[in-house]
Design an enzyme around this catalytic site. Structure first.
Site, PDB file in Angstrom:
ATOM      1  N   ASP A 284      16.099 -11.113 -11.683  1.00 13.25           N
ATOM      2  CA  ASP A 284      15.026 -10.726 -12.595  1.00 13.25           C
ATOM      3  C   ASP A 284      14.075 -11.926 -12.674  1.00 13.25           C
ATOM      4  O   ASP A 284      14.418 -13.048 -12.282  1.00 13.25           O
ATOM      5  CB  ASP A 284      15.572 -10.351 -13.972  1.00 13.25           C
ATOM      6  CG  ASP A 284      14.561  -9.515 -14.771  1.00 13.25           C
ATOM      7  OD1 ASP A 284      13.410  -9.381 -14.317  1.00 13.25           O
ATOM      8  OD2 ASP A 284      14.931  -8.995 -15.837  1.00 13.25           O
TER       9      ASP A 284
HETATM   10  C1  NOJ Z   1      11.352  -8.787 -16.305  1.00 15.72           C
HETATM   11  C2  NOJ Z   1      12.077  -7.547 -16.720  1.00 15.72           C
HETATM   12  O1  NOJ Z   1      13.298  -7.896 -17.350  1.00 15.72           O
HETATM   13  C3  NOJ Z   1      12.381  -6.588 -15.577  1.00 15.72           C
HETATM   14  O2  NOJ Z   1      12.875  -5.385 -16.104  1.00 15.72           O
HETATM   15  C4  NOJ Z   1      11.158  -6.358 -14.733  1.00 15.72           C
HETATM   16  O3  NOJ Z   1      11.473  -5.466 -13.685  1.00 15.72           O
HETATM   17  C5  NOJ Z   1      10.670  -7.698 -14.199  1.00 15.72           C
HETATM   18  N1  NOJ Z   1      10.329  -8.564 -15.316  1.00 15.72           N
HETATM   19  C6  NOJ Z   1       9.466  -7.555 -13.280  1.00 15.72           C
HETATM   20  O4  NOJ Z   1       8.349  -7.195 -13.994  1.00 15.72           O
END
Ligand code: NOJ
Length: 740
Positions: A284
């Site tokens: 993530d």
């Molecule tokens: C952080 C988030 O936790 C995740 O769900 C998301 O896909 C990513 N950022 C990318 O935007």
């Protein structure tokens, strides 16, 4: 062969061809180019669909990214869309980099692209899997046509604490619902043929137990038994993988002392070892870099080593893999074989998407124009919207409202609003496609002027003169629609709340309006289970309307005026009070189970019952439905056997309605204590006006198994309760004994 994934729906010949191609490529790749394939960065070119055009001067971020792509330092970009620019950006990789490896374009297409469908939690209230598959398919069609290959969805985190801001992104508190929606959405995104331009690679997230953040505070740590992890939090991921998902996102949280993005047991032993996962793991947003802040890695270099060795194949945003992999390999701290394995996983996924054959798949401006925000998709958004609405309460049969003959006051911050209908994670929404509540109602009313709209209050702050204006409007009206609740910035990533109530200024508005004595319908906007109190709880009717997306106003009008009956059921509990959080229906009994009577020294808070005000599974229709007691075909179930449970539903009204018959069980005595109720199956049934319908559902040996102490599913003989009921808090249990 180690590391080679078998892409679903790729023929053996295609797989062999892809493998040969990738072997040949990898033989030519430098370590820097390998690290580049594992490096995912923001898409600075296509942030908006119009994007940049050939001949445009690139800004410094774009110029740097372009240089990195051409040098083979970037393998994938995320959160850019737009067919026109895909060719330009993909060209940089395909024509101008040494090896010509196509880029993978990813995006957070969570509940639609330009057409916005209800937030996932709302859509899960439909308990309609086929609908979820269709909206995911439509989102994939729009995403694919905009030059996207992978979506960071579905979010499959079981969420039992309504304070957590990200409850809104998933299917709520129940394991079965999460499993089924995970599979349906994965199938919808990926379609039948992953090489087709309209198929998006699914990426179930956030692996794992992110939804169990302590106290519901986002990014917080989780600590739980392996039995809990395996029985509640892991199954939806397995369901998504079984449905064909070829990528997984690791999470932000610490799990039992080992942050998930550095957790080899999770990312390698379970994911690949136990489950045979064939795709790749992406971190993530900077989660591997955050191993340092967790106190699990000394610095960025250490973090890159730990994450890579744990099983994170692709690094999102931090740049740490690009920066450190060459040196980590040179020093022998990371074996080349592990880098090759990660690169192979990424390249095989690109091959599975057909990118080596057609790197520009989906980049067709004419197709994009035709499918994005199409009439069909908007119709689907309206259908999904009305099917997501849950009617909690309808005293005196106030709803449905007539379309004429009444003056209506629409009061509250969400009445005229068109900006907040989409909910969180709608970064590519077309704001021109928003239908506000006011618009939807006016269009439905015979006389659009029968509606008066007054804001009354801002979402979190009072509005000068707001309450006075609202009360005046209410006094002039026959019925009040109170459009209150949460805005999307209150219910999203990093938007955890200490209290899941309606903000005080809106509560004050509700009290003042209620004091007029006019009938009140609450139209709740929300991204979580909420505490409803005072005049809100006391309203005549309450519709939970979540964030319904582009067609919000139409969808609510459809239900409000009875063109469609409410069919939604809560996927999360609405506790009496915030302080009960985390409250979920499938809790354990404890040694002092609370009693319906107000008995001391039992498991409950002083002020409220150990129950929900509106339980999981609850949702009313426009007809009174009588439920018989649950009947069983036998009082015993043989080992490996099956019995049938039946219930009779009688419709005492004059409309045909749809009920959701929910099958719950409780294992009365087990070697590991079991929840007081657990959903095992459900079925939608139509109950015609004035008629009775008998519903029979099988209860199988698989249903009575649970995760045993050795982490395999086991069954134990003994007594079970069974309910076929309208919610997790209603019905009379029947009983049977499982015989060995
Ligand atoms: C952080 C988030 O936790 C995740 O769900 C998301 O896909 C990513 N950022 C990318 O935007």
């Amino acid at each position: 062969m180690a590391g080679l994934m078998m892409a679903p729906r790729m023929t053996l010949a295609k797989q062999a061809e892809a493998k040969d191609r990738i072997d040949a490529l990898m033989a030519r790749m430098t370590i820097e180019e390998k690290a580049g394939q594992l490096n995912l960065m923001n898409d600075p070119f296509r942030w908006r669909p119009e994007g940049v055009n050939p001949g445009d001067r690139l800004d410094s971020d774009q110029a740097q990214t372009a240089a990195d792509i051409k040098a083979g330092r970037i393998g994938a970009l995320f959160n850019g869309v737009g067919a026109a620019t895909t060719r330009l950006v993909q060209d940089m990789a395909v024509r101008e980099s040494r090896l010509g490896i196509p880029l993978l374009f990813a995006a957070d297409i969570v509940h639609g692209l330009r057409t916005t469908f209800p937030v996932p939690l709302g859509e899960s209230a439909s308990w309609d899997l086929e609908l979820a598959e269709r909206t995911a398919r439509a989102a994939a069609v729009e995403g694919g046509a905009s030059g996207v290959h992978q979506t960071y969805a579905p979010m499959v985190d079981v969420a039992r604490d309504q304070r957590w801001g990200r409850v809104v992104e998933g299917a709520g508190e129940d394991v079965l619902l999460n499993n089924l929606f995970a599979a349906a959405r994965t199938k919808g995104f990926q379609g039948d043929d992953l090489t087709h331009w309209s198929s998006l690679l699914a990426c179930p997230k956030h692996f794992a137990a992110y939804g169990a953040a302590e106290s519901g505070m986002d990014y917080n740590s989780t600590d739980m038994s392996e039995v809990m992890l395996r029985s509640v939090y892991l199954p939806p991921f397995k369901a998504a993988l079984d449905a064909g998902a070829l990528s997984v996102m690791s999470a932000f949280n610490d799990l039992n002392g080992v942050p998930t993005s550095g957790n080899k047991w999770l990312l390698t032993d379970i994911l690949h070892g136990e489950w045979g996962f064939a795709g790749f793991v992406v971190s993530d947003y900077t989660s591997e870099a955050e191993l340092v802040a967790h106190g699990f890695a000394a610095d960025g270099r250490d973090a890159a080593r730990i994450a890579l060795m744990a099983g994170v194949d692709m690094s999102m945003k931090s740049g740490l893999y690009l920066r450190h992999i060459p040196d980590l390999v040179a020093s022998g701290e990371v074996p080349m074989a592990r880098v090759d394995q990660a690169v192979r996983r990424v390249l095989m996924t690109k091959a599975a998407l057909g990118l080596f054959d057609d790197p520009y798949r989906g980049s067709d401006v004419a197709v994009e124009r035709r499918v994005v925000g199409s009439r069909d998709h908007l119709d689907l958004a309206r259908e999904a919207g009305r099917k997501s609405i849950v009617m909690l309460k309808n005293e005196g049969g106030l709803l449905p409202l007539p379309k004429s003959g009444q003056r209506i006051a629409l009061i509250g911050p969400f009445g005229a609003d068109a900006a907040d209908v989409f909910g969180p994670w709608s970064i590519f929404k077309d704001t021109d496609l928003a239908v506000s509540l006011e618009q939807g109602l006016r269009q439905a009313l015979r006389d659009p002027n029968a509606l008066t709209v007054v804001k009354g209050s801002d979402v979190e702050a009072p509005l000068p003169g707001g309450i006075e204006a609202a009360v005046a409007a209410a006094n002039e009206a026959d019925v009040v629609l109170l459009a209150i609740g949460e805005s999307s910035v209150m219910s999203a990533e990093s938007k955890s709340r200490v209290s899941i109530d309606i903000p005080a200024p809106q509560l004050a508005l509700a009290e003042a309006v209620a004091a007029t004595g006019k009938p009140v319908v609450v139209l709740l906007r929300n991204g979580r289970g909420m505490e409803l109190s005072g005049a809100v709880a006391g309203a005549d009717s309450i519709l939970v309307t979540w964030f319904l997306g582009s067609e919000t106003g139409h969808a609510i009008a459809d239900v409000l005026f009875g063109d469609h009956e409410p069919t939604g059921r809560l996927p999360v509990s609405f506790p009496f009070r915030s302080g009960q959080s985390p409250f979920y229906y499938a809790h354990k009994a404890t040694g002092r189970p609370s009693q319906p009577t107000d008995q001391e020294f039992t498991s409950k808070f002083r002020e409220v019952p150990h129950a929900a005000l509106y339980p999981f599974g609850h949702g009313l229709t426009y007809a009174p439905i009588d439920w018989s007691e649950t009947r069983l075909s036998s009082q015993t179930m043989a080992w490996n056997g099956q019995i049938e449970a039946s219930v009779t539903l009688t419709n005492g009204g004059d409309r045909d309605v749809t009920e959701v018959v929910q099958l719950y069980i409780r294992d009365r005595v087990a070697s590991l204590t079991q929840p007081v109720r657990l959903l095992k199956a459900f079925r939608r049934v139509t109950v015609p006006a004035g008629k009775s319908v008998e519903v029979t559902m099988p209860l199988t040996f698989a249903d009575v198994q649970f995760m045993g102490p050795d982490h395999t599913m086991i069954a134990e003989p003994g007594l079970f309760d069974v309910w076929l009921s309208a919610s997790a808090q209603t019905g009379q249990a029947a009983q049977f004994t499982l015989l060995r």
